[in-house]
Design an enzyme around this catalytic site. Structure first.
Site, mmCIF file in Angstrom:
data_model
loop_
_atom_site.group_PDB
_atom_site.id
_atom_site.type_symbol
_atom_site.label_atom_id
_atom_site.label_comp_id
_atom_site.label_asym_id
_atom_site.label_seq_id
_atom_site.Cartn_x
_atom_site.Cartn_y
_atom_site.Cartn_z
ATOM 1 N N ASP A 34 -6.457 5.896 6.565
ATOM 2 C CA ASP A 34 -6.223 4.550 6.962
ATOM 3 C C ASP A 34 -7.687 3.925 7.358
ATOM 4 O O ASP A 34 -8.395 4.037 7.985
ATOM 5 C CB ASP A 34 -5.893 4.644 8.688
ATOM 6 C CG ASP A 34 -5.685 3.641 9.491
ATOM 7 O OD1 ASP A 34 -6.001 2.505 8.818
ATOM 8 O OD2 ASP A 34 -5.273 3.898 10.779
ATOM 9 N N ALA A 58 -4.245 -3.821 1.234
ATOM 10 C CA ALA A 58 -3.960 -4.871 1.866
ATOM 11 C C ALA A 58 -2.696 -5.150 2.390
ATOM 12 O O ALA A 58 -1.627 -4.541 1.853
ATOM 13 C CB ALA A 58 -4.184 -6.063 0.446
ATOM 14 N N THR A 60 0.048 -7.691 2.154
ATOM 15 C CA THR A 60 0.428 -8.821 1.460
ATOM 16 C C THR A 60 1.732 -9.579 1.663
ATOM 17 O O THR A 60 2.187 -10.189 0.766
ATOM 18 C CB THR A 60 0.433 -8.326 -0.095
ATOM 19 O OG1 THR A 60 1.479 -7.426 0.056
ATOM 20 C CG2 THR A 60 -0.995 -7.729 -0.378
ATOM 21 N N TYR A 119 -2.127 -15.087 5.934
ATOM 22 C CA TYR A 119 -2.439 -14.365 4.866
ATOM 23 C C TYR A 119 -3.843 -14.570 4.363
ATOM 24 O O TYR A 119 -4.742 -13.880 4.223
ATOM 25 C CB TYR A 119 -1.552 -14.213 3.826
ATOM 26 C CG TYR A 119 -1.813 -13.104 2.490
ATOM 27 C CD1 TYR A 119 -2.162 -12.248 2.496
ATOM 28 C CD2 TYR A 119 -2.197 -14.265 1.301
ATOM 29 C CE1 TYR A 119 -2.618 -11.515 1.416
ATOM 30 C CE2 TYR A 119 -2.396 -13.639 0.287
ATOM 31 C CZ TYR A 119 -2.768 -12.186 0.318
ATOM 32 O OH TYR A 119 -3.080 -11.396 -0.706
#
Length: 276
Positions: A34, A58, A60, A119
């Site tokens: 993590d 990521a 996304t 994002y």
């Protein structure tokens, strides 16, 4: 002893391609490491004697991030910060979504950023935290990534091409596709050259320019499907998050500094389709 390269987010498209390029590296996904847990990151790096990190991890889900910006920020900004603070050489993958798409010329790494979405904001925050905390970090902004693995535009178009007579695709968003296999090969070539002098932000996509419509048309044509591709405007295909209408990235800096060659997007698409 394990190899000194760590690849995070290794089950995605780029991580899977990096397994081919760097078979002796250490590969982790979120369940194994993590990156938002600084203690876990430091312990893993120390125990595995990691010298270089390639961060492919990521958040996304672009539209979902509009409602989960805090979650996206932990993965896209705080996670990269933790990796940067280890002091390892770092290759961090970012995005064309840090730009607003209003430019009339390809974006260079020094262009002013102005993300339109949650994002994009979280990815930009990650860039800044990486650069603030690591003097040997290379950030690579890329766009429109695809491969024969995972979920992506190419696989979606092929699935639709097999089952539909026609498909509508936006023709007013302009950029350049990126074959993950090409980017993985470029990263392998770049790693030995990373130092404090070469650190910074770079752009990598395949060469050339197209719209999503052009990309879809080429996929159907090369795949031998009779499915027609119909052009529509972005206003006819509304999405929760705003996308840049023009996100062509200028690759001259990465080619100059690291002496790499970048294939044209249509040739790379052919290479990818041969893997299906």
């Amino acid at each position: 002893m394990k190899d000194s390269i760590l690849v995070t987010g290794s089950n995605g498209q780029l991580g899977t391609e990096l397994r081919k390029q760097l078979p002796d590296a250490v590969f982790t996904d979120a369940a194994e490491l993590d990156i938002t847990d600084a203690g876990a990151v430091n312990a893993f790096v120390r125990e595995n004697q990691i010298e270089t990190i390639i961060n492919c991890a990521a958040y996304t889900a672009v539209d979902k991030a509009e409602d989960e910006e805090e979650v996206a920020c932990r993965i896209n900004a705080l996670g990269p910060e933790n990796l940067a603070k280890t002091g390892c050489r770092l290759v961090h993958i970012s995005t064309d979504y840090v730009f607003n798409g209003e430019s009339s010329i390809p974006y260079t790494p020094s262009h002013v950023t102005a993300p339109l979405s949650a994002y994009g904001r979280t990815k930009l925050a990650g860039e800044r935290l990486v650069l603030e905390n690591n003097s040997r970090a290379v950030i690579i902004r890329t766009a429109w990534m695809y491969s024969s693995y995972g979920n992506n535009f190419v696989k979606t178009m092929r699935r639709l091409g097999e089952t539909r007579d026609s498909v509508s695709v936006v023709n007013d968003q302009i950029g350049t596709p990126t074959f993950a296999g090409d980017l993985a090969a470029a990263i392998k070539a770049i790693i030995p050259q990373i130092n404090e002098k070469t650190a910074g932000i770079y752009h990598y996509t395949n060469e050339g320019v197209c719209s999503w419509y052009d990309f879809a048309y080429e996929i159907m044509d090369l795949s031998g499907y009779s499915c027609r591709v119909l052009p529509i405007s972005s206003s006819e295909y509304p999405a929760k998050a705003h996308r840049p209408s023009f996100s062509v990235l200028d690759k001259s800096l990465i080619k100059k500094v690291f002496k790499i060659e970048i294939p044209y997007w249509k040739e790379s698409l052919k290479k990818c389709l041969s893997q299906f």
